[in-house]
Write a protein that holds these residues in place. Structure first.
Motif: not given
Length: 246
Positions: A160-161, A163-167, A184-185
């Motif tokens: 995650x960063x 405003x951005x979330x990656x799974x 997800x952004x």
């Protein structure tokens, strides 16, 4: 499908732990160990050009090749201040077509695993051999090992960063590892979702050595992860070098 249409915009943000500086230093040491002083280096499957940039800064003339136009757009932005600027080409590995020969070809970050058809990988090795400088040309690549794929099978990972979330999830079946990415952004008060699926093939070292020999390579060597130690077994990543001695 390994397109990077979605991931290209986030790739550098989610791979900030890769350690490209260490990769670049390892390759410089490897060149010295192999007795080559390359002027022109091919970064095959260069992605966003992070390694291309670092090697250009070390004085090598660079060519970056990648199948993804989206990744190449990022690479061009990442190297805009390099002098001379690397040349970037939008080509698949098995369709590699250069204007002449190169001294060294690097193919990093398990890009070889991303070639999921063995026959296609054989064609890629053939093309690399064709465009390496005779007598001195060096080919260097790494792979994710079968042991790594066994370790990550069925696991999920999160990056995650702001405003951005990656799974992403890994699933191994029939010699292939499929990665399902969900990104997800934040868009104002809402979130947008994008999905992308990638596949890697599990290759063994003997399989790859046989392909390299068929392509005409010799003096094939294997190393542990970013070291010059022999492969012990159990490593997540190993390096393979091969020479063109025409």
């Amino acid at each position: 499908m390994n397109s990077y249409q979605t991931l290209s915009a986030y790739y550098d943000r989610f791979t900030d732990d890769v350690g490209y500086e260490q990769w670049a230093e390892f390759f410089v040491a490897l060149f010295a160990r192999e007795g080559v002083e390359p002027k022109l280096v091919l970064d095959l499957a260069c992605g966003t050009g992070s390694l291309t940039r670092l090697l250009a800064q070390r004085g090598y003339d660079m060519i970056g090749v990648d199948a993804s136009p989206e990744m190449l757009m990022q690479a061009m932005q990442n190297t805009f201040d390099c002098e001379p600027r690397p040349l970037f080409l939008n080509q698949r590995m098995e369709q590699l077509d250069l204007y002449g020969t190169v001294d060294v070809c690097l193919c990093c970050l398990d890009s070889v695993n991303y070639v999921t058809e063995p026959a296609v990988l054989q064609k890629a090795f053939d093309r690399v051999h064709l465009f390496l400088e005779p007598k001195t040309g060096l080919f260097v690549f790494d792979i994710n090992t079968p042991e790594k794929f066994a370790r990550i099978d069925g696991n999920s990972y999160v990056r995650e960063d702001e405003d951005v979330f990656c799974v992403w999830q890994a699933a191994v079946e029939d010699g292939l590892c499929a990665y399902q990415f969900d990104i997800f952004e934040r868009d104002g008060d809402a979130w947008t979702r994008a999905q992308e699926t990638h596949e890697e093939r599990i290759y063994t070292i003997p399989e790859l050595i046989a392909m390299l020999e068929k392509a005409g390579f010799s003096e094939i060597k294997t190393y542990g992860d970013q070291s010059f130690s022999p492969v012990q077994g159990g490593e997540d990543r190993v390096y393979i070098t091969a020479r063109k001695r025409d």
